[in-house]
Motif scaffolding. Structure first.
Motif, PDB file in Angstrom:
ATOM      1  N   ALA A  69     -12.027 -11.362   4.288  1.00 48.03           N
ATOM      2  CA  ALA A  69     -10.996 -10.374   4.592  1.00 48.03           C
ATOM      3  C   ALA A  69      -9.906 -11.057   5.409  1.00 48.03           C
ATOM      4  N   ILE A  70      -8.663 -10.704   5.143  1.00 48.17           N
ATOM      5  CA  ILE A  70      -7.572 -11.250   5.938  1.00 48.17           C
ATOM      6  C   ILE A  70      -7.676 -10.579   7.316  1.00 48.17           C
ATOM      7  N   PRO A  71      -7.786 -11.377   8.389  1.00 49.44           N
ATOM      8  CA  PRO A  71      -8.035 -10.794   9.704  1.00 49.44           C
ATOM      9  C   PRO A  71      -7.053  -9.676  10.085  1.00 49.44           C
ATOM     10  N   LEU A  72      -5.776  -9.927   9.843  1.00 47.06           N
ATOM     11  CA  LEU A  72      -4.793  -8.889  10.149  1.00 47.06           C
ATOM     12  C   LEU A  72      -4.296  -8.306   8.836  1.00 47.06           C
ATOM     13  N   LYS A  73      -4.425  -7.007   8.707  1.00 48.73           N
ATOM     14  CA  LYS A  73      -4.041  -6.355   7.453  1.00 48.73           C
ATOM     15  C   LYS A  73      -2.525  -6.478   7.209  1.00 48.73           C
ATOM     16  N   TYR A  74      -2.163  -6.656   5.957  1.00 46.88           N
ATOM     17  CA  TYR A  74      -0.740  -6.641   5.594  1.00 46.88           C
ATOM     18  C   TYR A  74      -0.329  -5.211   5.309  1.00 46.88           C
ATOM     19  N   GLN A  75       0.771  -4.818   5.857  1.00 48.60           N
ATOM     20  CA  GLN A  75       1.237  -3.455   5.601  1.00 48.60           C
ATOM     21  C   GLN A  75       2.724  -3.463   5.266  1.00 48.60           C
ATOM     22  N   PRO A  76       3.138  -2.570   4.376  1.00 46.13           N
ATOM     23  CA  PRO A  76       4.566  -2.499   4.111  1.00 46.13           C
ATOM     24  C   PRO A  76       5.286  -1.871   5.308  1.00 46.13           C
ATOM     25  N   PRO A  77       6.536  -2.193   5.536  1.00 44.83           N
ATOM     26  CA  PRO A  77       7.349  -3.157   4.789  1.00 44.83           C
ATOM     27  C   PRO A  77       7.024  -4.594   5.190  1.00 44.83           C
ATOM     28  N   VAL A  78       6.885  -5.486   4.180  1.00 47.18           N
ATOM     29  CA  VAL A  78       6.608  -6.880   4.492  1.00 47.18           C
ATOM     30  C   VAL A  78       7.895  -7.686   4.706  1.00 47.18           C
ATOM     31  N   ARG A  79       9.026  -7.027   4.612  1.00 43.45           N
ATOM     32  CA  ARG A  79      10.298  -7.646   4.982  1.00 43.45           C
ATOM     33  C   ARG A  79      11.047  -6.660   5.868  1.00 43.45           C
ATOM     34  N   ALA A  80      11.932  -7.213   6.711  1.00 44.49           N
ATOM     35  CA  ALA A  80      12.715  -6.346   7.581  1.00 44.49           C
ATOM     36  C   ALA A  80      13.709  -5.556   6.728  1.00 44.49           C
ATOM     37  N   VAL A  81      13.608  -4.227   6.758  1.00 43.40           N
ATOM     38  CA  VAL A  81      14.553  -3.382   6.027  1.00 43.40           C
ATOM     39  C   VAL A  81      15.034  -2.265   6.938  1.00 43.40           C
ATOM     40  N   THR A  82      16.160  -1.670   6.582  1.00 44.08           N
ATOM     41  CA  THR A  82      16.688  -0.584   7.405  1.00 44.08           C
ATOM     42  C   THR A  82      15.932   0.709   7.078  1.00 44.08           C
ATOM     43  N   PHE A  83      15.977   1.660   8.023  1.00 41.67           N
ATOM     44  CA  PHE A  83      15.368   2.969   7.768  1.00 41.67           C
ATOM     45  C   PHE A  83      16.018   3.598   6.540  1.00 41.67           C
ATOM     46  N   GLY A  84      17.315   3.340   6.371  1.00 41.86           N
ATOM     47  CA  GLY A  84      18.048   3.903   5.246  1.00 41.86           C
ATOM     48  C   GLY A  84      17.462   3.449   3.918  1.00 41.86           C
ATOM     49  N   THR A  85      17.164   2.165   3.823  1.00 47.25           N
ATOM     50  CA  THR A  85      16.596   1.636   2.582  1.00 47.25           C
ATOM     51  C   THR A  85      15.237   2.265   2.305  1.00 47.25           C
ATOM     52  N   VAL A  86      14.386   2.302   3.329  1.00 45.69           N
ATOM     53  CA  VAL A  86      13.052   2.865   3.137  1.00 45.69           C
ATOM     54  C   VAL A  86      13.139   4.352   2.831  1.00 45.69           C
ATOM     55  N   GLY A  87      14.041   5.032   3.518  1.00 40.65           N
ATOM     56  CA  GLY A  87      14.177   6.479   3.341  1.00 40.65           C
ATOM     57  C   GLY A  87      14.861   6.853   2.048  1.00 40.65           C
ATOM     58  N   GLY A  88      15.486   5.889   1.390  1.00 37.96           N
ATOM     59  CA  GLY A  88      16.080   6.166   0.092  1.00 37.96           C
ATOM     60  C   GLY A  88      17.554   6.521   0.154  1.00 37.96           C
ATOM     61  N   SER A  89      18.132   6.596   1.375  1.00 36.68           N
ATOM     62  CA  SER A  89      19.551   6.980   1.442  1.00 36.68           C
ATOM     63  C   SER A  89      20.427   5.764   1.138  1.00 36.68           C
ATOM     64  N   ASN A  90      19.863   4.556   1.369  1.00 39.65           N
ATOM     65  CA  ASN A  90      20.542   3.317   0.970  1.00 39.65           C
ATOM     66  C   ASN A  90      21.982   3.225   1.427  1.00 39.65           C
ATOM     67  N   ASP A  91      22.197   3.406   2.709  1.00 44.43           N
ATOM     68  CA  ASP A  91      23.585   3.359   3.216  1.00 44.43           C
ATOM     69  C   ASP A  91      24.131   1.950   3.213  1.00 44.43           C
TER      70      ASP A  91
END
Lengths: 91, 410
Positions: A69-91
């Motif tokens: 098992a990978i000691p530390l779990k990988y969780q999204p987002p695996v890259r730095a993104v804005t809240f807008g991108t994740v939220g779908g507003s894509n400003d």
């Protein structure tokens, strides 16, 4: 190695080796708890620089870290993104 | 919507795209970098045969080939999440969501860092970063460099830096610490270097590498290892010097080195400051598998492949339906192997979508090609790579025999 172990492991959050060591000793914690308590690996780069070192360090501090098992779990987002991108507003 | 989405436009991703597009599949490749080619873009070395491997030219060839096929390459696209709903993959990026029934993850490798006191100073970089600056961006890294860490990757890039006229003063080991283990032990390092083939830092190691595999001879070689180091095209490799600290006010000004014994123990009173305006840390490579992990793929820890690797078959399929992997994400090897693996993955995907005898024949040939390239490969980043591959094959067999692997939850 510096005698005082002040070497920085996580560059983004400036977490030192001694902080990790002391936290692990004091709380006898899991890899995940160690990460949350110190913020190591939780900075801007998402742990891309220090994750393998953290994994190594954690294996030293906390026995029984299962090998496959990978000691530390990988969780999204695996890259730095804005809240807008994740939220779908894509400003 | 494309029929297959490939993440990573390096040797594996491009070759995979070509293989499945040749069977009529519509492909989209996304890559984080500003241009396609991946790590090929930085590679330039002479093979033992005398032939030159010019990665930039190889990348160009592959990219030109994609232009004749239904392949769309999108650069500057970073994936931050990947999920499967019903029969489709949803790949979330800074450029919106991509949907596809098949996904090939060809994200390559990342570099292990070796923390050394002072490694956060400007002017300290990974050895791979110095390669990108020199060969891709054509920027002079600095005037006086020191490499910390002696491994195959370090010597390959040292050679490239030298060709570009970048001055590297010396190659040293990191000082022993709880974080650096094998890489601080001259005996262990020498053992790895004897496997480095034509990239070995001197004729002695190259020609004597068979002899050097004998422990006692290796120990003797270390005992008599020249204090000033062994010259590699003019740059001394100092197996008995260790970096204690990188020093500087606002940026790198030098590195404090100490003499060490064959086991890596620091000999007190030998500390001395050596001037430098940049430092490259060479810790080696590990498979960059974060997306496979996010997608829920099971992993196996196989040090001979470079660390944690997503479980996969010889055909490059994972236990997760519709998810394939190729290249360094499956184990650290050369770009040529990544290309051969990419072809296998591309054909396996073509098989999965439209099984026929012709594709199967090509797939079998492609599988053979991987073995051929590996056997012929003059260098291995990890000497025991073949063992690692075998270990993964056994894991896959075992998991398949557990039954129900066929497109069901793992």
């Amino acid at each position: 190695m510096h005698k005082d172990n002040t070497i920085i492991i996580c560059r983004c959050e400036e977490v030192t080796y001694s902080t990790l060591q002391e936290t692990a000793k004091l709380h006898q914690c899991s890899a995940r708890e160690l990460k949350l308590r110190t913020r190591a690996g939780m900075g801007f780069c998402g742990g891309r620089t220090c994750r393998p070192i953290l994994d190594r360090v954690i294996e030293d501090f906390i026995p029984n870290t299962t090998a496959d098992a990978i000691p530390l779990k990988y969780q999204p987002p695996v890259r730095a993104v804005t809240f807008g991108t994740v939220g779908g507003s894509n400003d | 919507m494309s029929e297959i989405l490939i993440i990573g436009a390096g040797p594996a991703g491009l070759s995979g795209a070509i293989a499945c597009a040749q069977h009529g599949l519509k492909v989209t490749i996304i890559d984080e970098f500003i241009k396609p080619g991946g790590r090929l873009l930085g590679q330039l070395h002479q093979e033992p045969s005398g032939e030159w491997w010019n990665g930039m030219k190889e990348a160009e060839k592959l990219i030109n080939e994609t232009k004749t096929l239904p392949i769309d390459i999108r650069c500057g696209v970073s994936v931050y999440n990947i999920e499967r709903h019903d029969a489709d993959w949803y790949v979330y990026t800074n450029e919106g969501v991509f949907e596809s029934p098949y996904v090939l993850i060809a994200t390559g490798a990342a570099e292990y860092a070796i923390p050394v006191p002072g490694w956060t100073l400007p002017g300290v970089m990974s050895i791979g970063a110095s390669q990108v600056m020199t060969n891709v961006h054509r920027v002079q890294v600095g005037k006086k460099g020191i490499i910390i860490g002696a491994n195959v990757l370090a010597f390959a890039i040292l050679n490239e830096l030298q060709m570009a006229g970048i001055n590297i003063e010396r190659v040293v080991l990191p000082a022993e610490s709880p974080i650096s283990k094998k890489e601080s032990n001259p005996e262990e390092v020498l053992k790895i270097l004897t496997e480095a083939g034509h990239l070995a830092p001197s004729a002695l190691l190259r020609n004597g590498s068979k002899l050097m595999k004998i422990d006692s001879l290796r120990r003797m070689a270390l005992k008599y290892f020249p204090k000033g180091g062994m010259k590699i095209n003019g740059t001394p490799l100092q197996l008995k010097k260790a970096a204690i600290e990188i020093v500087g006010n606002e940026k790198v000004e030098g590195v404090k080195l100490a003499t060490i014994d064959s086991q890596g123990n620091i000999i007190s009173g030998t500390e001395k400051l050596y001037e430098a305006d940049f430092v490259c840390i060479a810790g080696g490579l590990y498979p960059l598998a974060e997306l496979a992990a996010v997608a829920g793929c099971p992993f196996k820890y196989i040090p001979q492949l470079g660390g944690h690797v997503p479980i996969h078959s010889k055909n490059m399929e994972t236990p997760i339906p519709g998810m394939f992997v190729a290249g360094n994400i499956t184990g650290i090897e050369s770009g040529k192997i990544a290309m051969a693996q990419g072809t296998v993955a591309g054909l396996a995907i073509a098989m999965a979508s439209q099984s026929n005898a012709k594709i199967d024949e090509q797939l079998q040939q492609a599988l053979q090609k991987v073995e051929e390239v590996r056997t012929k490969s003059p260098i291995q980043f990890i000497p025991e790579i073949a063992e690692g591959r075998l270990a993964m094959e056994r894991v896959w067999e075992k998991e398949s025999n557990r039954g129900e692997l066929e497109r069901v939850i793992f």
